[in-house]
Design a protein around this motif. Structure first.
Motif, PDB file in Angstrom:
ATOM      1  N   THR A   1      46.762  45.870 -34.635  1.00 50.57           N
ATOM      2  CA  THR A   1      47.468  44.994 -33.708  1.00 50.57           C
ATOM      3  C   THR A   1      48.042  43.779 -34.450  1.00 50.57           C
ATOM      4  O   THR A   1      47.578  43.414 -35.536  1.00 50.57           O
ATOM      5  N   LEU A   2      49.038  43.163 -33.844  1.00 49.34           N
ATOM      6  CA  LEU A   2      49.633  41.972 -34.444  1.00 49.34           C
ATOM      7  C   LEU A   2      48.590  40.862 -34.578  1.00 49.34           C
ATOM      8  O   LEU A   2      48.570  40.125 -35.572  1.00 49.34           O
ATOM      9  N   THR A   3      47.718  40.749 -33.586  1.00 49.76           N
ATOM     10  CA  THR A   3      46.692  39.713 -33.624  1.00 49.76           C
ATOM     11  C   THR A   3      45.718  39.943 -34.773  1.00 49.76           C
ATOM     12  O   THR A   3      45.310  38.993 -35.457  1.00 49.76           O
TER      13      THR A   3
ATOM     14  N   CYS B   1      41.924  47.406 -33.984  1.00 46.75           N
ATOM     15  CA  CYS B   1      42.305  47.381 -32.570  1.00 46.75           C
ATOM     16  C   CYS B   1      41.621  46.269 -31.782  1.00 46.75           C
ATOM     17  O   CYS B   1      41.564  46.314 -30.541  1.00 46.75           O
ATOM     18  N   GLU B   2      41.071  45.283 -32.488  1.00 50.01           N
ATOM     19  CA  GLU B   2      40.487  44.074 -31.888  1.00 50.01           C
ATOM     20  C   GLU B   2      39.141  44.302 -31.224  1.00 50.01           C
ATOM     21  O   GLU B   2      38.704  43.495 -30.401  1.00 50.01           O
ATOM     22  N   SER B   3      38.460  45.383 -31.563  1.00 45.27           N
ATOM     23  CA  SER B   3      37.067  45.537 -31.161  1.00 45.27           C
ATOM     24  C   SER B   3      36.192  44.959 -32.270  1.00 45.27           C
ATOM     25  O   SER B   3      36.698  44.368 -33.226  1.00 45.27           O
TER      26      SER B   3
ATOM     27  N   ALA C   1      50.100  55.529 -33.784  1.00 49.80           N
ATOM     28  CA  ALA C   1      50.933  55.993 -32.668  1.00 49.80           C
ATOM     29  C   ALA C   1      52.194  55.157 -32.491  1.00 49.80           C
ATOM     30  O   ALA C   1      52.991  55.457 -31.591  1.00 49.80           O
ATOM     31  N   GLU C   2      52.378  54.130 -33.308  1.00 51.28           N
ATOM     32  CA  GLU C   2      53.581  53.299 -33.247  1.00 51.28           C
ATOM     33  C   GLU C   2      54.421  53.558 -34.498  1.00 51.28           C
ATOM     34  O   GLU C   2      54.207  52.936 -35.546  1.00 51.28           O
ATOM     35  N   PRO C   3      55.380  54.491 -34.417  1.00 51.82           N
ATOM     36  CA  PRO C   3      56.122  54.874 -35.617  1.00 51.82           C
ATOM     37  C   PRO C   3      57.181  53.879 -36.043  1.00 51.82           C
ATOM     38  O   PRO C   3      57.644  53.925 -37.173  1.00 51.82           O
TER      39      PRO C   3
ATOM     40  N   GLY D   1      46.551  47.742 -26.264  1.00 56.97           N
ATOM     41  CA  GLY D   1      46.573  48.797 -25.261  1.00 56.97           C
ATOM     42  C   GLY D   1      46.761  50.163 -25.896  1.00 56.97           C
ATOM     43  O   GLY D   1      47.745  50.392 -26.602  1.00 56.97           O
ATOM     44  N   GLY D   2      45.842  51.074 -25.666  1.00 59.79           N
ATOM     45  CA  GLY D   2      45.922  52.412 -26.220  1.00 59.79           C
ATOM     46  C   GLY D   2      45.617  52.518 -27.697  1.00 59.79           C
ATOM     47  O   GLY D   2      45.751  53.591 -28.292  1.00 59.79           O
ATOM     48  N   CYS D   3      45.207  51.434 -28.301  1.00 63.72           N
ATOM     49  CA  CYS D   3      44.945  51.424 -29.743  1.00 63.72           C
ATOM     50  C   CYS D   3      43.651  52.169 -30.057  1.00 63.72           C
ATOM     51  O   CYS D   3      42.634  51.991 -29.370  1.00 63.72           O
TER      52      CYS D   3
END
Length: 338
Positions: free
Chosen positions: A168-170, A97-99, A123-125, A330-332
């Motif tokens: 994330t995509l990044t 999640c980019e942390s 959470a992204e099905p 966001g929300g990840c």
């Protein structure tokens, strides 16, 4: 105690102490060889209608982390780019999640030829079939079969996602940048077709400035369409089904996973339409998931071992709207790393 018995006892104690010291040194990793990684099991809910899929580690070896390490597998199996290797042997990683997080007992991932990318997660099905089969679970299951086929062929790989969690995509692109593979393949299943088609509506998108990506897309397309064509179902498709490139209003690749992996030949494969109920029923079958995964692997292997050009190339119709929401931080919520 007699003198002879005392000497024997002292000798036994010395041998036991020496053995214990050797065992401790081995456990500390100072002389031990790298231990093999264990497989992870990606579980899915019963509504996904996908059999649990064993995700195998990369066929390349994993090693103890050193200052040159760029990519690691955490103890929980998450693949993460390295931000820093710390003096105490821990690693600061970039999380899904980019942390950032400090991880102990991570293993460096060795050189790989292929990075695989099971789309969506957590959470992204992604697309969801009428039978409740989620794209995130299906993508992971099919990727597992690609992994096993590449393992059998001796092709080294790593996957951006090894379980049901968001990436994330990044971060996915950062894994590609860290791994420096020969190719990148993002695996998806489609939604919202234009209508019926006499055959599979497979779509492969490739980077618009990469001839290698175009060839890779054409070879994967050939294999997937040939494999799925054995099934007699009411197929659906977009009117521009095939192997194509799509650019955004700024002249770059429309899809972030192709745009952010520039420099590595990359494709995004939409294998079939999960939004089409007959196809969703077909895709819920474990044997069909294996057929898809094996087909993708054959396309990859043909790219790596031949100069064949592939086929199925077409022109994409224009789209002016964004590629869609999702994929950001966001929300990840990060999965456990330790």
């Amino acid at each position: 105690m007699p003198r002879r018995g005392l000497l024997v006892l002292i000798a036994v104690l010395l041998v036991a102490g020496l053995a214990g010291a050797i065992a401790v040194e081995d456990e500390a990793g100072e002389v031990a060889q790298p231990r093999p990684t264990t497989s992870m099991v990606a579980t899915t809910s019963t509504t996904d209608s996908v059999a649990p899929t064993t995700i195998v580690p990369p066929t390349t070896a994993t090693f103890a982390v050193d200052r040159g390490t760029r990519l690691v597998r955490t103890p929980s199996g998450v693949v993460a780019p390295v931000a820093a290797v710390n003096p105490d042997g821990t690693v600061t990683v970039r999380t899904p999640c980019e942390s950032t997080a400090v991880v102990r007992n991570a293993q460096a991932v060795g050189p790989v030829t292929v990075v695989l990318d099971p789309g969506h997660g957590g959470a992204e099905p992604g697309a969801v079939g009428a039978n409740k089969l989620s794209e995130k679970a299906l993508n992971l299951a099919v990727t597992g079969h690609v992994e096993r086929a590449l393992t059998a062929a001796g092709v080294t790989f790593v996957s951006t996602r090894t379980g049901d969690y968001r990436v994330t995509l990044t971060t996915r692109a950062a894994i590609v940048a860290a791994a420096k593979p020969r190719i990148f393949v993002s695996i998806h299943h489609n939604g919202e077709s234009d209508g019926p088609r006499d055959g599979p509506g497979t779509e492969i998108f490739y980077q618009h400035q990469s001839p290698d990506a175009k060839r890779l897309g054409g070879l994967i397309y050939e294999e997937v369409v040939r494999a799925l064509s054995q099934y007699q179902v009411a197929w659906q498709a977009d009117t521009d089904a095939g192997v194509k490139t799509r650019v955004n209003t700024r002249g770059g690749d429309y899809y972030a996973m192709l745009r952010q992996t520039a420099g590595t030949p990359s494709v995004l494969a939409e294998l079939a339409f999960l939004s089409n109920p007959p196809e969703a029923e077909l895709l819920a079958r474990p044997d069909v998931q294996k057929v898809e995964g094996d087909a993708v692997a054959r396309g990859i292997i043909r790219f790596l071992t031949t100069n064949e050009p592939g086929s199925g190339f077409t022109e994409a119709y224009p789209r002016t709207s964004p590629a869609g929401s999702g994929g950001g931080k966001g929300g990840c919520v990060d999965p456990p790393l330790g």
